[in-house]
Design an enzyme around this catalytic site. Structure first.
Site, PDB file in Angstrom:
ATOM      1  CG  ASP A  26      -2.082   0.949   1.096  1.00  0.00           C
ATOM      2  OD1 ASP A  26      -2.385   1.366  -0.048  1.00  0.00           O
ATOM      3  OD2 ASP A  26      -2.684   1.298   2.126  1.00  0.00           O
ATOM      4  CG  HIS A  43      -0.622   1.936  -9.229  1.00  0.00           C
ATOM      5  ND1 HIS A  43      -0.794   1.621  -7.907  1.00  0.00           N
ATOM      6  CD2 HIS A  43      -1.722   2.659  -9.586  1.00  0.00           C
ATOM      7  CE1 HIS A  43      -1.952   2.119  -7.480  1.00  0.00           C
ATOM      8  NE2 HIS A  43      -2.521   2.759  -8.473  1.00  0.00           N
ATOM      9  CG  LEU A 137       9.574 -17.135  -3.830  1.00  0.00           C
ATOM     10  CD1 LEU A 137       9.323 -17.079  -2.318  1.00  0.00           C
ATOM     11  CD2 LEU A 137      10.194 -15.805  -4.289  1.00  0.00           C
TER      12      LEU A 137
HETATM   13  C1  IPE Z   1      -5.433  -2.888  -0.091  1.00  0.00           C
HETATM   14  O1  IPE Z   1      -5.087  -1.564  -0.324  1.00  0.00           O
HETATM   15  C2  IPE Z   1      -5.424  -3.675  -1.358  1.00  0.00           C
HETATM   16  C3  IPE Z   1      -4.153  -3.770  -2.061  1.00  0.00           C
HETATM   17  C4  IPE Z   1      -2.971  -3.352  -1.666  1.00  0.00           C
HETATM   18  C5  IPE Z   1      -4.237  -4.442  -3.306  1.00  0.00           C
HETATM   19  P1  IPE Z   1      -6.178  -0.414  -0.416  1.00  0.00           P
HETATM   20  O2  IPE Z   1      -5.433   0.859  -0.515  1.00  0.00           O
HETATM   21  O3  IPE Z   1      -7.166  -0.713  -1.472  1.00  0.00           O
HETATM   22  O4  IPE Z   1      -6.895  -0.536   1.013  1.00  0.00           O
HETATM   23  P2  IPE Z   1      -7.916   0.424   1.758  1.00  0.00           P
HETATM   24  O5  IPE Z   1      -9.087   0.609   0.860  1.00  0.00           O
HETATM   25  O6  IPE Z   1      -7.201   1.728   2.003  1.00  0.00           O
HETATM   26  O7  IPE Z   1      -8.232  -0.272   3.031  1.00  0.00           O
HETATM   27  C1  IPE Z   2      -1.753   0.101  -3.307  1.00  0.00           C
HETATM   28  O1  IPE Z   2      -1.489   1.454  -3.368  1.00  0.00           O
HETATM   29  C2  IPE Z   2      -1.925  -0.499  -4.677  1.00  0.00           C
HETATM   30  C3  IPE Z   2      -3.297  -0.956  -4.981  1.00  0.00           C
HETATM   31  C4  IPE Z   2      -4.301  -0.951  -4.179  1.00  0.00           C
HETATM   32  C5  IPE Z   2      -3.499  -1.456  -6.318  1.00  0.00           C
HETATM   33  P1  IPE Z   2      -2.664   2.508  -3.356  1.00  0.00           P
HETATM   34  O2  IPE Z   2      -3.074   2.807  -4.752  1.00  0.00           O
HETATM   35  O3  IPE Z   2      -3.760   2.061  -2.466  1.00  0.00           O
HETATM   36  O4  IPE Z   2      -1.933   3.766  -2.737  1.00  0.00           O
HETATM   37  P2  IPE Z   2      -2.527   4.832  -1.715  1.00  0.00           P
HETATM   38  O5  IPE Z   2      -3.069   4.063  -0.553  1.00  0.00           O
HETATM   39  O6  IPE Z   2      -3.607   5.568  -2.455  1.00  0.00           O
HETATM   40  O7  IPE Z   2      -1.367   5.676  -1.376  1.00  0.00           O
HETATM   41 MG    MG Z   3      -4.180   2.339  -0.504  1.00  0.00          MG
END
Ligand code: IPE
Ligand code: IPE
Ligand code: MG
Length: 264
Positions: A26, A43, A137
């Protein structure tokens, strides 16, 4: 298919290096925002962290790495971001699979894949097949995955495995139907990006995992940061319901965690 003990029924072996690390990657969007870049740049950069994380796992002898790439709730994001994420997934699969194959990595993708474009589904299956003989792995990518989806699909498959059965079902009847029944439960769970929540990741399997939360954003989660999490893990006392004294004195468990009513 390997069968691993359940942490609520047997005390799993604990090792200095976790056998299975599961990560919520995240913070990509915030990483990009800090740099006044579009979210997608985060990303894109995150894929590099995936590469580095796989390398660290290979070097440290970690047998299972599970990465949450796209949750069943992430469809709620703007359509443009969802579509760019799918394109990135396709590109990463195409680019990385030969390197994974060469390095002894077996790729598996778990989640409800039926919602993906047929081309992406075919690419996923082909990439899995291409690495199927590897075992150094096991890299699992959770895509359109949700912990509740997993439990419900496992219940449905369990029930249809023996429709005539009238008695009660047990934990051990359900476990083989979970999407990741080929892996031990995660020893170490990591979430980058500062949030302290599970966000519908591996709900069943995280029952006794050590939970590590860090403010580091996923694109900045380098080998040193990962090693920090591994060092933190080494200092956990994993009790699985027992007391510290039992562990220190190496005393035997006084009772099995098994509930005789459940597995009768
Ligand atoms: C969780 O991250 C899912 C992934 C990393 C794929 P999100 O950024 O979507 O989670 P929430 O919505 O903040 O809990
Ligand atoms: C996690 O990073 C990746 C996915 C959920 C695909 P985020 O896109 O949730 O990044 P933040 O939380 O907005 O910084
Ligand atoms: Mg996020």
């Amino acid at each position: 298919m390997a069968f691993f003990a359940s942490s609520t029924r047997d005390v799993p072996p604990t090792t200095a290096v976790p056998r299975h690390v599961a990560i919520i990657m995240d913070g990509n969007g915030r990483w990009a925002k800090k740099r006044l870049l579009p979210r997608f740049a985060g990303h894109h950069r995150g894929v590099e962290t995936v590469r580095a994380t796989v390398k660290t796992c290979l070097e440290r002898g970690i047998g299972f790495l599970t990465l949450f790439a796209f949750s069943s709730e992430n469809w709620r994001r703007p359509q443009e971001e969802v579509s760019l994420l799918m394109q990135l997934f396709v590109r990463a699969l195409k680019q990385e699979v030969s390197k994974l194959a060469r390095n002894g990595v077996r790729l598996r993708v778990v989640g409800d894949l039926s919602r993906f474009e047929p081309e992406l589904q075919a690419l996923i299956r082909a990439s899995e097949r291409r690495t199927a003989d590897n075992s150094r792995l096991i890299l699992t990518v959770a895509a359109n995955y949700g912990g509740r989806w997993d439990i419900i699909q496992a219940i449905n498959r369990m029930l249809s495995s023996d429709p005539q059965r009238s008695g009660e079902w047990s934990e051990s009847d359900l476990a083989p139907h979970l999407a990741m029944s080929y892996a031990p439960e995660p020893d170490l769970f990591i979430r980058t990006g500062g949030e302290q929540r599970i966000s519908n990741f591996l709900l069943w399997q995280l029952a006794y995992s050590e939970l590590y939360f860090t403010d580091v954003l996923w694109p900045e989660f380098d080998a040193a940061a990962f090693d920090g999490a591994l060092a933190w893990y080494q200092h956990r006392e994993r009790r699985f319901g027992r007391t510290s004294e039992q562990l220190l004195d190496n005393l035997p468990d006084t009772a099995s965690a098994k509930d005789p009513r459940i597995d009768a």
